[in-house]
Design an enzyme around this catalytic site. Sequence first.
Site, PDB file in Angstrom:
ATOM      1  N   ARG A 143      50.323 -51.755 -10.663  1.00  0.00           N
ATOM      2  CA  ARG A 143      50.373 -51.362 -11.955  1.00  0.00           C
ATOM      3  C   ARG A 143      50.361 -52.601 -12.828  1.00  0.00           C
ATOM      4  O   ARG A 143      50.117 -52.577 -14.091  1.00  0.00           O
ATOM      5  CB  ARG A 143      51.293 -50.213 -12.513  1.00  0.00           C
ATOM      6  CG  ARG A 143      51.388 -48.905 -11.830  1.00  0.00           C
ATOM      7  CD  ARG A 143      49.913 -48.261 -11.977  1.00  0.00           C
ATOM      8  NE  ARG A 143      49.341 -48.531 -10.513  1.00  0.00           N
ATOM      9  CZ  ARG A 143      48.168 -48.629 -10.440  1.00  0.00           C
ATOM     10  NH1 ARG A 143      47.180 -48.148 -11.246  1.00  0.00           N
ATOM     11  NH2 ARG A 143      47.506 -48.592  -9.305  1.00  0.00           N
ATOM     12  N   ASP A 197      35.434 -38.686  -7.849  1.00  0.00           N
ATOM     13  CA  ASP A 197      36.376 -39.624  -7.802  1.00  0.00           C
ATOM     14  C   ASP A 197      37.593 -39.347  -7.315  1.00  0.00           C
ATOM     15  O   ASP A 197      38.004 -38.215  -7.384  1.00  0.00           O
ATOM     16  CB  ASP A 197      36.537 -39.723  -9.800  1.00  0.00           C
ATOM     17  CG  ASP A 197      37.275 -41.216 -10.055  1.00  0.00           C
ATOM     18  OD1 ASP A 197      37.503 -41.889  -9.330  1.00  0.00           O
ATOM     19  OD2 ASP A 197      37.814 -40.823 -11.282  1.00  0.00           O
ATOM     20  N   GLU A 198      38.427 -40.327  -7.096  1.00  0.00           N
ATOM     21  CA  GLU A 198      39.818 -39.918  -6.674  1.00  0.00           C
ATOM     22  C   GLU A 198      39.733 -39.129  -5.036  1.00  0.00           C
ATOM     23  O   GLU A 198      40.470 -38.328  -5.063  1.00  0.00           O
ATOM     24  CB  GLU A 198      40.822 -39.212  -7.637  1.00  0.00           C
ATOM     25  CG  GLU A 198      41.075 -39.976  -8.749  1.00  0.00           C
ATOM     26  CD  GLU A 198      41.864 -41.550  -8.693  1.00  0.00           C
ATOM     27  OE1 GLU A 198      42.007 -41.680  -7.359  1.00  0.00           O
ATOM     28  OE2 GLU A 198      42.146 -42.045  -9.710  1.00  0.00           O
ATOM     29  N   GLN A 232      46.102 -45.445  -2.131  1.00  0.00           N
ATOM     30  CA  GLN A 232      46.695 -44.820  -3.292  1.00  0.00           C
ATOM     31  C   GLN A 232      46.635 -43.182  -3.003  1.00  0.00           C
ATOM     32  O   GLN A 232      46.750 -42.466  -3.955  1.00  0.00           O
ATOM     33  CB  GLN A 232      45.640 -45.101  -4.280  1.00  0.00           C
ATOM     34  CG  GLN A 232      45.788 -46.660  -4.744  1.00  0.00           C
ATOM     35  CD  GLN A 232      45.426 -46.961  -6.192  1.00  0.00           C
ATOM     36  OE1 GLN A 232      45.942 -46.707  -7.078  1.00  0.00           O
ATOM     37  NE2 GLN A 232      44.018 -47.477  -6.097  1.00  0.00           N
ATOM     38  N   LYS A 245      36.590 -49.025 -10.531  1.00  0.00           N
ATOM     39  CA  LYS A 245      35.698 -48.062 -10.157  1.00  0.00           C
ATOM     40  C   LYS A 245      35.158 -47.166 -11.016  1.00  0.00           C
ATOM     41  O   LYS A 245      34.039 -46.776 -10.633  1.00  0.00           O
ATOM     42  CB  LYS A 245      36.734 -47.038  -9.108  1.00  0.00           C
ATOM     43  CG  LYS A 245      37.803 -46.324  -9.909  1.00  0.00           C
ATOM     44  CD  LYS A 245      38.599 -45.393  -8.935  1.00  0.00           C
ATOM     45  CE  LYS A 245      39.806 -44.592  -9.535  1.00  0.00           C
ATOM     46  NZ  LYS A 245      39.303 -43.944 -10.737  1.00  0.00           N
ATOM     47  N   THR A 246      35.891 -46.796 -12.457  1.00  0.00           N
ATOM     48  CA  THR A 246      35.253 -45.878 -13.050  1.00  0.00           C
ATOM     49  C   THR A 246      33.843 -46.601 -13.953  1.00  0.00           C
ATOM     50  O   THR A 246      33.078 -46.054 -14.175  1.00  0.00           O
ATOM     51  CB  THR A 246      36.021 -45.777 -14.429  1.00  0.00           C
ATOM     52  OG1 THR A 246      37.431 -45.284 -13.934  1.00  0.00           O
ATOM     53  CG2 THR A 246      35.692 -44.836 -15.424  1.00  0.00           C
TER      54      THR A 246
END
Length: 673
Positions: free
Chosen positions: A602, A214-215, A245, A28-29
Amino acid sequence: MRLNQSQQQAVEYVSGPCLVLAGAGSGKTRVIINKIAYLIQVKEYQPRHIVAVTFTNKAAREMKERIAHSLGKKETRGLKISTFHTLGLDIIRKEYKHIGIKSNFSLFDDQDQFALLKELTEQWFDGDKDLINQLRSMISNWKNDLIDATIAMARAQGKKEQLFAHCYQLYEQQQKACGILDFDDLILLPTLLLKSNEEVREKWQNRVRYLLVDEYQDTNTSQYELIKLLVGQRAKFTVVGDDDQSIYSWRGARPQNLILLSQDYPSLNVIKLEQNYRSSGRILKAANILIENNPHIFSKTLHSELGYGEPLNVISANNEEDEAEKVVNDLIGHRFTNGSRYGDYAILYRGNHQSRLLEKVLMQNRVPYKISGGTSFFSRIEIKDIMAYLRLLINLDDDNAFIRVINTPKREIGPVTLQKLGQLAEQKSLSLFKAAFDPDITEILPPKRLEALQSFVHWFSPLSESIEQDPMSAVHELLHGIDYESWLYETSPSPVAAQMRMKNVEQLIGWLDVMLKGDDIDESTTLEQAVMRFTLRDMLERNESEEEQDEVQLMTLHASKGLEFPHVYLVGMAEGLLPHQVSIDEDNIEEERRLAYVGITRAQQTLTFSYSTERKQYGDVSYLEPSRFLLELPQDDLNWSSQKQQTSEQRLEQGKSRLAMIKAQLARAKSES
């Protein structure tokens, strides 16, 4: 590395509202960075008209560095990449006159806010820390929901809520009188201003021609309103998030904002990023199957091209001590067999208290580790206090230790007394402790302060001399003499917190006892040697640089979000721990499942779960069942420790799978370079 089709689509869609559903590890970044570059280079946006917001300074800093590296500093001059709160502060600084506050307003942190609320509520709360913290949390929730004190008072039901609303009014009045803003005001005030002032709203909508968030799943009500007010009718924005998430409802985050977004913007373009560049296929299969048990606004399924990967292991233990030992032994064995680095491993848990036993076993086995997203054992206030006493016991000339302990617990030895003592110590070239015995001290201190100081040093001095004969007796006499447990109950936010802190102190003393007697791993040591080892551990943690060290990472599941590790241990997979008992009681299992999902995703190569069948809490033993989340996973992919050992065919298959994954990762690394 080239963008995949979905990523490219997300970058190039700039004509209207866009939601990028970015699964874990889906890049995503990279999409946000490339989209900013696309807006500037292809769509010819001025950098000053683009704003990107996220939730942490670290994330904002990394984004700035990556875009500057991608485009160059000159081409990005004027681009705004910040946290929500920094953006809010910028708006307040520029529009303080319209808000009706002074230009030289002050910002209150949590401690300042607590102190003011304690003062304002003295007649009702009598300094009760639990009530003050409840009030502070309630005020924060009201502000996040755009409710001022007047509205809160009108809506309040029941005596307690009415009292809290009245205290909110007093707090708001005091804020205005003193020109004080708290953390929540940084979003609340700009949102209310843009809502009520058309001229200012148009000014900022003209300034923010394109907004990236973002987020997005972590936004609360006021943050969502601020987004809407900034983008206006033009609605040129991209929000990036993942409802799977969303793990911060306890601090106001509302995953329902994803539903609101599709309602408020019917033309919303939803783009899904489902290719995961982090984990093996087996890990993703487990994550997908687990999260399918939650209801979804938008469905998505993660997939990987990194090979199927190794089975997921489940370690069963008798109790928490046994669990910590089995996890650490498994980690040491895996590292030895695979030639890995300690830095390749992460141990994740639901609550900070779970780290204590893991730290103990890691220390015993001389495994380097680092605590992230929580307080390291040696950084806790109570441990620092006792460590200072121990340091002074072995060295009466340790001035830093003396300063920390002299008024902990309180002995009416204040800053003025210490200043005069310090001046005498400097004149006579003595330590502070020894200066307290100097005859001249009687000339510079009033009788009451002199008595308090000399009472302490005359009690402590023979204690220090006795450590050679019987160090543990001296330590126990020390704890008894200062009545540290009572001090903890006086200064802790609640009796439960005091119990936890005393438990930490007892843990430290227990470790000390083991070190002085010696065990299977270490020979016996002196008190001085033991304290030195503890102190060195503390110094190493405090002086660590940002550079990655070769040490096992210990962190909460909340703190692990956004990170990745080759090998992950997810400990405490038992009912009551994960899912947490409070969430079970409140029927909030969905967020706990999302938390487990975050932990699973993770892991890059291997994933190991662990649980114990017994747990000690406040002296009582409770019996635990394996977490329901373990039972929701695909059982064919799980290797339970209680089951029979693998066959040679299974081991061969596992080896082939590992080789395929390593090849895929090498190919990935080559394409990225």
